[in-house]
Write a protein that holds these residues in place. Structure first.
Motif, PDB file in Angstrom:
ATOM      1  N   GLU A  48       0.882  -1.170   0.000  1.00  0.00           N
ATOM      2  CA  GLU A  48       0.000   0.000   0.000  1.00  0.00           C
ATOM      3  C   GLU A  48       0.914   1.213   0.000  1.00  0.00           C
ATOM      4  O   GLU A  48       1.257   1.782   1.018  1.00  0.00           O
ATOM      5  CB  GLU A  48      -0.917  -0.023   1.216  1.00  0.00           C
ATOM      6  CG  GLU A  48      -1.976  -1.102   1.094  1.00  0.00           C
ATOM      7  CD  GLU A  48      -2.970  -1.022   2.216  1.00  0.00           C
ATOM      8  OE1 GLU A  48      -3.000   0.004   2.905  1.00  0.00           O
ATOM      9  OE2 GLU A  48      -3.715  -1.960   2.403  1.00  0.00           O
TER      10      GLU A  48
ATOM     11  N   GLN B 267       3.268   4.399  -0.383  1.00  0.00           N
ATOM     12  CA  GLN B 267       3.384   5.826  -0.207  1.00  0.00           C
ATOM     13  C   GLN B 267       4.862   6.159  -0.377  1.00  0.00           C
ATOM     14  O   GLN B 267       5.726   5.299  -0.219  1.00  0.00           O
ATOM     15  CB  GLN B 267       2.884   6.244   1.183  1.00  0.00           C
ATOM     16  CG  GLN B 267       1.374   6.008   1.343  1.00  0.00           C
ATOM     17  CD  GLN B 267       0.907   6.355   2.737  1.00  0.00           C
ATOM     18  OE1 GLN B 267       1.717   6.498   3.644  1.00  0.00           O
ATOM     19  NE2 GLN B 267      -0.385   6.489   2.909  1.00  0.00           N
TER      20      GLN B 267
ATOM     21  N   LYS C  62      -4.090   4.711  -3.655  1.00  0.00           N
ATOM     22  CA  LYS C  62      -3.473   5.433  -2.545  1.00  0.00           C
ATOM     23  C   LYS C  62      -2.250   6.218  -3.014  1.00  0.00           C
ATOM     24  O   LYS C  62      -2.040   7.362  -2.596  1.00  0.00           O
ATOM     25  CB  LYS C  62      -3.094   4.441  -1.438  1.00  0.00           C
ATOM     26  CG  LYS C  62      -4.320   3.846  -0.754  1.00  0.00           C
ATOM     27  CD  LYS C  62      -3.955   2.892   0.366  1.00  0.00           C
ATOM     28  CE  LYS C  62      -5.223   2.363   1.035  1.00  0.00           C
ATOM     29  NZ  LYS C  62      -4.928   1.460   2.163  1.00  0.00           N
TER      30      LYS C  62
ATOM     31  N   ARG D 202      -2.702  10.258  -2.930  1.00  0.00           N
ATOM     32  CA  ARG D 202      -1.903  10.855  -1.857  1.00  0.00           C
ATOM     33  C   ARG D 202      -0.554  11.377  -2.328  1.00  0.00           C
ATOM     34  O   ARG D 202       0.048  12.226  -1.659  1.00  0.00           O
ATOM     35  CB  ARG D 202      -1.691   9.829  -0.743  1.00  0.00           C
ATOM     36  CG  ARG D 202      -2.979   9.497  -0.002  1.00  0.00           C
ATOM     37  CD  ARG D 202      -2.801   8.354   0.959  1.00  0.00           C
ATOM     38  NE  ARG D 202      -3.981   8.201   1.814  1.00  0.00           N
ATOM     39  CZ  ARG D 202      -4.207   7.174   2.623  1.00  0.00           C
ATOM     40  NH1 ARG D 202      -3.301   6.204   2.684  1.00  0.00           N
ATOM     41  NH2 ARG D 202      -5.286   7.108   3.364  1.00  0.00           N
TER      42      ARG D 202
ATOM     43  N   LEU E 168      -9.526   7.283   1.822  1.00  0.00           N
ATOM     44  CA  LEU E 168      -9.052   8.287   0.867  1.00  0.00           C
ATOM     45  C   LEU E 168      -9.959   9.512   0.773  1.00  0.00           C
ATOM     46  O   LEU E 168      -9.519  10.552   0.285  1.00  0.00           O
ATOM     47  CB  LEU E 168      -8.905   7.652  -0.522  1.00  0.00           C
ATOM     48  CG  LEU E 168      -7.750   6.655  -0.673  1.00  0.00           C
ATOM     49  CD1 LEU E 168      -7.853   5.923  -2.009  1.00  0.00           C
ATOM     50  CD2 LEU E 168      -6.410   7.357  -0.560  1.00  0.00           C
TER      51      LEU E 168
END
Length: 610
Positions: free
Chosen positions: A126, A128, A230, A234, A301
């Protein structure tokens, strides 16, 4: 060129020297690849031409100035495109990290309802972006959303290139070339989104294309979409917004937002199409957990979407995201209802061999165990729950349910209990397809015992189901075991009764001995038949199997030992006693150990030696 000559050049001459329509040797060179003095000289020339436009009084002069400005704008447009393109590179997926992975949403799959599976698919996590040591540039003070912990911005373009881009944008917009500037920015940045989306596995599929995909393929795509969404929201979208602000903020009214929306509207639509297609797809129980994963991911989100797409022009994106979330919630509720109906109407009528676990029992209880992981989400989504008090059905195809003892249960707990009630109702119907009533009771005992063990094995599930209903289930499987024993062994034990043996006088009399012989023969025949059939029956739980054998032993062996002790000598003193007293107590005890192993006994019971 002689520097003194360059210094004597007029602004018009400087502009024309870099005319994009000039010979190839000039056309292919870029001003912003030159030294800083040449860049500043050209920008100053543009500024001079622009100032002269307002003071030109003669039409010929005005036309000449306008023509020069058009040449300058064409050149700046090329320079703007070149700087963007040369400093725009796709993000490396390998650079993405996941500081807080969600093991639940990454591991649960629809097929896991039947059995546990290891997900060996290599994933992106996931993802980032790790921003340690990444400097910020040109903070405008208006993007308070950057303090949001979930958003991870990166610098998409070096700061010196941003300074050049902003200097070009200021001049193009001031000269009335806003639309051209935004179009150039959008065309370059959209291609970068296309490349990043491909790396993240986001495909260009229509809603129809998505709905035609096989579900197993969709499961993989849903996992990939959650990770990619994501990163996209983001990191990619938030960083793109930051870049637009760095280049365009303060130049004109909301130009940065207009540029941002022009760039991302296509990618946003492409991203949301997938979730929307899933939200309106045909409902079926195997889809539930992936729909829940999508719902949870989008729920996480939504706050980021609201702050990244905060402007009035982006309102439709916020609305679309909220509508997709609402439809996913409705899909979850509808799928739960479909699941209940599927369990209730599961049509198989062929009895499972040996009275063992029915596949439906495993299916439902694995579903119940997995769904308890989504307690927080489902307690919010299951808005309707059965009314308290008694609920009785006049429909014989629907179970009755008394909710009086379940006051205060959460909506999810009531759904789980109701699912178990429906399962039991279906199992009761299936048990009636067994011709042997004892096997029907064994079937119910096995399946309800499995339900109890699954509940006890999960602290979360046990808490939701509660001790009251768990005791009721425990009592049900114990009652089924008692019913089995009565159905099988009452008639067998009846052969070993003493009543009626001395009705005609002494036990040693001829009629009494004949009755004793008949009872031994009947017992032998009945026990051998039970041994032959019930050795092929199956109790898969070893502890339950042993407990039932012990219970049978405790009832049968003392009765046989007593009957043999009281009457065996009358038979042994006569002719051919081995035809009547065929088994010792120890042989019966050993024979009971064959019961419920799920395999037919091919050997005869070992005969008592004399």
């Amino acid at each position: 060129m002689d520097p003194s000559l360059e210094l004597s050049e007029t602004p018009e001459q400087i502009i024309l020297r870099w005319d994009s329509a000039a010979p190839e040797d000039v056309k292919d060179k870029m001003i912003f690849d030159s030294d800083r003095e040449e860049i500043d000289r050209y920008l100053q020339a543009v500024d001079e031409i622009q100032r002269s436009m307002s003071s030109a009084s003669i039409s010929d002069d005005q036309n000449k100035v306008d023509s020069t400005m058009q040449i300058a704008m064409a050149r700046l447009e090329d320079e703007f495109r070149h700087i963007l393109s040369s400093h725009t590179t796709p993000i490396e997926v390998e650079s993405l990290t996941d500081p807080s992975p969600s093991s639940r949403s990454m591991s649960t799959s629809g097929s896991a309802v039947f059995e546990d599976e290891n997900d060996d698919e290599p994933d992106l996590g996931e993802v980032q972006l790790d921003l340690s040591g990444s400097p910020s540039f040109g903070s405008s003070g208006r993007s308070s959303y950057r303090a949001t912990s979930s958003i991870r911005e990166i610098d998409l373009i070096p700061s010196d290139a941003i300074i050049d881009l902003r200097s070009i944008a200021e001049r193009m917009i001031s000269a009335g070339y806003l639309r051209e500037c935004i179009q150039v920015y959008g065309s370059v940045r959209k291609s970068t989104f296309d490349s990043n989306f491909r790396r993240l596995g986001i495909e260009k599929l229509s809603i129809g294309d998505i709905q035609r995909l096989d579900w197993n393929e969709l499961e993989t795509k849903i996992r990939r979409w959650i990770r990619a969404a994501k990163v996209s929201i983001r990191t990619l979208f938030s960083s793109e917004k930051k870049l637009c602000e760095q280049i365009f903020y303060g130049i004109g009214t909301a130009i940065d937002d207009a540029c941002f929306m022009e760039t991302v509207k296509g990618p946003v639509t492409q991203l949301f199409n997938f979730a929307e297609a899933i939200s309106i797809s045909r409902r079926s129980p195997e889809k539930l957990f992936k729909i829940l994963d999508l719902h949870d991911a989008l729920t996480e989100l939504i706050p980021d979407i609201d702050v990244i797409f905060e402007s009035k022009s982006a309102e439709y994106i916020r609305i679309q995201a909220a509508e997709i979330l609402s439809r996913l919630a409705e899909a979850v509720r509808g799928t739960l209802s479909e699941f209940e109906n599927a369990v209730l109407r599961e049509p198989s009528t062929h009895p499972v061999p040996g009275g063992t676990l029915h596949p439906l029992t495993r299916y439902v209880m694995n579903y119940v165990s997995l769904i308890s992981d989504y307690k927080v989400t489902l307690d919010e989504l299951i808005v309707s729950k059965p009314s308290t008090g008694s609920r009785y059905s006049a429909d014989p195809t629907t179970p009755d349910m008394d909710f009086g003892e379940l006051e205060g249960k959460t909506p999810l707990a009531l759904h789980l209990i109701w699912s178990i009630v429906i399962l039991q109702f279906n199992l009761e119907g299936k048990s009636r397809h067994y011709k042997d009533h004892a096997l029907a009771h064994l079937f119910i005992m096995n399946n309800v015992h499995y339900i109890v063990q699954k509940i006890k094995g999960s602290p979360e599930l046990r808490e939701m189901i509660g001790d009251v209903y768990l005791r009721r289930l425990t009592g049900k499987f114990r009652q089924a075991a008692t019913n089995y024993e009565r159905t099988t062994w009452v008639t067998v034990l009846y052969c070993l009764r003493n009543e009626g043996l001395n009705a005609g006088g002494s036990l040693s009399s001829g009629p009494a001995k004949s009755l004793i012989r008949d009872r031994f023969k009947t017992f032998n025949a009945m026990f051998e038949e039970v041994h032959r059939t019930q050795s092929a029956w199956l109790i898969p739980d070893s502890q339950l199997r042993e407990e039932l054998r012990i219970s049978i032993t405790e009832k049968l062996i003392p009765a046989y030992r007593s009957f043999l002790g009281l009457h065996g000598h009358h038979i042994e003193s006569g002719k051919h006693p081995e035809n009547y007293i065929k088994y010792s107590v120890e042989e019966l005890e050993n024979a009971i150990l064959d019961f419920f192993e799920g395999c037919s006994v091919t050997h005869n019971l070992r005969r008592r030696s004399h």
